[in-house]
Structures are given as structure tokens and as C-alpha cells.
Write an enzyme that holds these catalytic residues in place. Structure first.
Site, PDB file in Angstrom:
ATOM      1  N   SER A 104    -116.296 -11.663  17.835  1.00  0.00           N
ATOM      2  CA  SER A 104    -115.832 -13.034  18.030  1.00  0.00           C
ATOM      3  C   SER A 104    -114.333 -13.074  17.749  1.00  0.00           C
ATOM      4  CB  SER A 104    -116.560 -13.988  17.082  1.00  0.00           C
ATOM      5  OG  SER A 104    -115.917 -15.252  17.032  1.00  0.00           O
ATOM      6  N   TYR A 131    -119.226 -16.370   8.418  1.00  0.00           N
ATOM      7  CA  TYR A 131    -119.341 -15.908   9.799  1.00  0.00           C
ATOM      8  C   TYR A 131    -118.105 -15.090  10.181  1.00  0.00           C
ATOM      9  CZ  TYR A 131    -119.619 -16.100  14.916  1.00  0.00           C
ATOM     10  OH  TYR A 131    -119.655 -15.775  16.252  1.00  0.00           O
TER      11      TYR A 131
END
Length: 218
Positions: free
Chosen positions: A109, A122
Site C-alpha cells: 500500500s 496498518y
């Protein structure tokens, strides 16, 4: 070969792809559990033979202020987003080493380099994916294995549906992204095909960002 831990969802996707003319097999096991991975990969190898390309795509998200983030959620994110990639890659890379070739692709990501409030754990897992990619390159590159990662920006998916539906957040994404919009999932296909093909034989340890230009501008 499709993988997932929800056998019913996996069967639906397998049937849909088969109906489109693809030759598809599937395997259901939990990629966060070491024994399940070892046995699951062994069964896959028995059924389909050597694995030439592995895509590690398991991932979850959880949002909360840092000081209120539950410890159990931290462990869940680390297990699903990072430990799973380590476990499955380790099991699959053994055969790749023996054959002297293979491609491993992690899905990361843009949060491996960009932080936002409420998603610190995250982001930490995606930073871990970036360094797992580079470390595996160092370990496995001499065996003819390429290990790379794809770092998507903001894409419209089932996971991000609540954010897409939030007018303020969507407006921020569109203004922050030079392309002026959310990404479409099919726009990740080219990166995956490239990293799976011989065209990337001299590309190793890299994180390929597919984000409409978000990380290129301030």
C-alpha cells in the site's frame, strides 16, 4: 490457483472464472497459521505441481486513534497483512530455490511511505511488507527468484466502500491524487502481469507504486 479462507466465497469465484473459460483450482486454508500454511501449500503442490508465481494478497484494515487502538486488533493486522506473506512465501520459495526460478509478488500500500491518522498499525504492516520484499530479494535473488511488491493508492473496492461513500474523504482523495479520481481494480492488472512475466527478470526488491501520482506530489 485461487486461495482464500472462506470456502464458500472461494467456490463462487472459482465457478465464475471456470464459466469464463479459465482453468482454475482452489485451496482454502488460513494463511496466518503456520501449520495450515505448510499443509495447505503441500496440498497445492500435490495437485498442480510447481508454483511459478505467488501473489500474497491477504489483507485487512482497522481504524482507531493510536492511543485507543486495541492490542488484539494490532495482532490481527500484523498476522494477516505481514506474517501471512512471510509464512506462505517461505513455504513456496523452497521449491523455487530448487528450480532456480520464481516470482513472488506482495500486495502492499502507499501507506508504506505515507501515514494517516487512525491507521498506524496498518501502515506499520505495509512498511513491513516493503522491507520483507527487500530482505527476501537479498536472500532469494541469488537463486533466480524475483521478489517485488505492488503498492496501490486509493482504489474503490469492497474494503474501501465506506470511504468511497464519504463525500469529504472522496473529495480529499480526488484533490490529493493528480489523476483526480479513485483507482479501478483492473488498473492493477498491468503491474501484476509485468512482475509475473520474464519482462521483470532483472527487477528485484522493488515496490511498484500504482497510485495515480499521489506519492509523486505534495
Amino acid at each position: 490457483m485461487l486461495h482464500g479462507r472462506d470456502a464458500e466465497a472461494l467456490a463462487r469465484e472459482t465457478d465464475a472464472l471456470t464459466a469464463d473459460g479459465a482453468s482454475v483450482s482452489s485451496a482454502a486454508f488460513d494463511v496466518t497459521e503456520e501449520d495450515a500454511v505448510e499443509h495447505g501449500v503441500a496440498r497445492v503442490l500435490e495437485r498442480v505441481g510447481a508454483i511459478d508465481v505467488l501473489v500474497n494478497n491477504a489483507g485487512v484494515q482497522s481504524r482507531a486513534p493510536f492511543t485507543e487502538f486495541p492490542t488484539a486488533e494490532w495482532h490481527r493486522l500484523v498476522a494477516t497483512n505481514l506474517t501471512s506473506a512471510f509464512l506462505v512465501s517461505r513455504a513456496v520459495a523452497r521449491g523455487m530455490q530448487q528450480r532456480g526460478r520464481g516470482k513472488i509478488i506482495h500486495i502492499g500500500s502507499v501507506q508504506f511511505m505515507l501515514g494517516r491518522p487512525g491507521i498506524t498499525p496498518y501502515a506499520a504492516t505495509k512498511g513491513g511488507i516493503a522491507m520483507l520484499t527487500r530482505g527476501m530479494c537479498a536472500d532469494l535473488g541469488p537463486s533466480g527468484i524475483q521478489v517485488n511488491a505492488i503498492a496501490p493508492g486509493y482504489f474503490a473496492t469492497d474494503l474501501t466502500a465506506p470511504l468511497v461513500a464519504d463525500p469529504d474523504f472522496s473529495d480529499w482523495v480526488e484533490r490529493r491524487t493528480p489523476a483526480g479520481r479513485w483507482g479501478r481494480v483492473d488498473e492493477l492488472i498491468g503491474a501484476a502481469v509485468f512482475l509475473s512475466s520474464r519482462a521483470s527478470d532483472f527487477v528485484n526488491g522493488q515496490v511498484l507504486t500504482v497510485d495515480g501520482g499521489m506519492t509523486a506530489v505534495v
